[in-house]
Design a protein around this motif. Structure first.
Motif, mmCIF file in Angstrom:
data_model
loop_
_atom_site.group_PDB
_atom_site.id
_atom_site.type_symbol
_atom_site.label_atom_id
_atom_site.label_comp_id
_atom_site.label_asym_id
_atom_site.label_seq_id
_atom_site.Cartn_x
_atom_site.Cartn_y
_atom_site.Cartn_z
ATOM 1 N N ALA A 2 19.622 92.662 -46.673
ATOM 2 C CA ALA A 2 19.621 91.507 -45.657
ATOM 3 C C ALA A 2 18.514 90.450 -46.196
ATOM 4 N N PHE A 49 24.603 97.044 -39.576
ATOM 5 C CA PHE A 49 25.363 95.838 -38.782
ATOM 6 C C PHE A 49 24.501 94.984 -38.058
ATOM 7 N N GLN A 52 23.374 92.657 -40.472
ATOM 8 C CA GLN A 52 24.388 91.886 -41.329
ATOM 9 C C GLN A 52 23.983 92.302 -42.799
ATOM 10 N N ASP A 54 25.767 93.463 -45.485
ATOM 11 C CA ASP A 54 26.969 93.942 -45.844
ATOM 12 C C ASP A 54 27.123 94.795 -47.114
ATOM 13 N N LEU A 72 31.598 90.117 -41.885
ATOM 14 C CA LEU A 72 30.993 90.549 -40.517
ATOM 15 C C LEU A 72 31.006 89.227 -39.872
ATOM 16 N N ARG A 74 29.604 86.874 -37.867
ATOM 17 C CA ARG A 74 28.032 86.303 -37.741
ATOM 18 C C ARG A 74 27.523 86.114 -36.204
#
Ligand SMILES: [Zn+2]
Length: 134
Positions: A2, A49, A52, A54, A72, A74
């Motif tokens: 991230a 998660f 975020q 991914d 995802l 947002r």
């Protein structure tokens, strides 16, 4: 990984609610260290998660069930994780099950997701196989 502004400080509370610091819990796993147990992998995926992340979510997904891409939501915020049950998933097991409830909010809405997830260990690496929501 991230973007830097969303990654917690190593000394801050881990987003997975283990009660440990990010640096002693999900931080190293997200950075590439193998999770020692299925539960630790599950926790790191919950934290991914929250952040975020991914790339990590796809990376920790078993090749046999991994989707091509992950969309995802947002503006969905994951707020709390409770581990409900665990079966095997230890350092010397090949398979494990972790059941959890994850609480979210989205705008004024609140809810939770309960899932019984299956994990498999390949070498030193645990991976997420699939889950039954219920
Ligand atoms: Zn954690």
């Amino acid at each position: 990984m991230a973007s830097d502004d969303t990654v917690p400080d190593n000394a801050s509370r881990c987003p997975c609610d283990s009660g440990d610091t990010f640096g002693a819990c999900c931080g190293p796993v997200l950075a590439g260290a193998p999770a020692p147990t299925a539960e630790r992998l599950m926790r790191s995926r919950y934290t991914a998660f929250v952040l975020q992340d991914d790339v990590y979510l796809l990376d920790s997904w078993h090749a046999s069930t991994r989707p091509d891409e992950l969309e995802l939501d947002r503006d969905l915020e994951w707020r709390r994780l409770v581990i409900v049950d665990r079966v095997a998933g230890g350092p010397f097991d090949r398979e494990g099950v972790v059941e959890f409830e994850a609480f979210w909010s989205q705008g004024a809405q609140r809810g939770s997701l309960r899932e019984r997830s299956r994990f498999a260990r390949d070498g030193r690496r645990w991976q997420y196989v699939d889950g039954r929501v219920g």
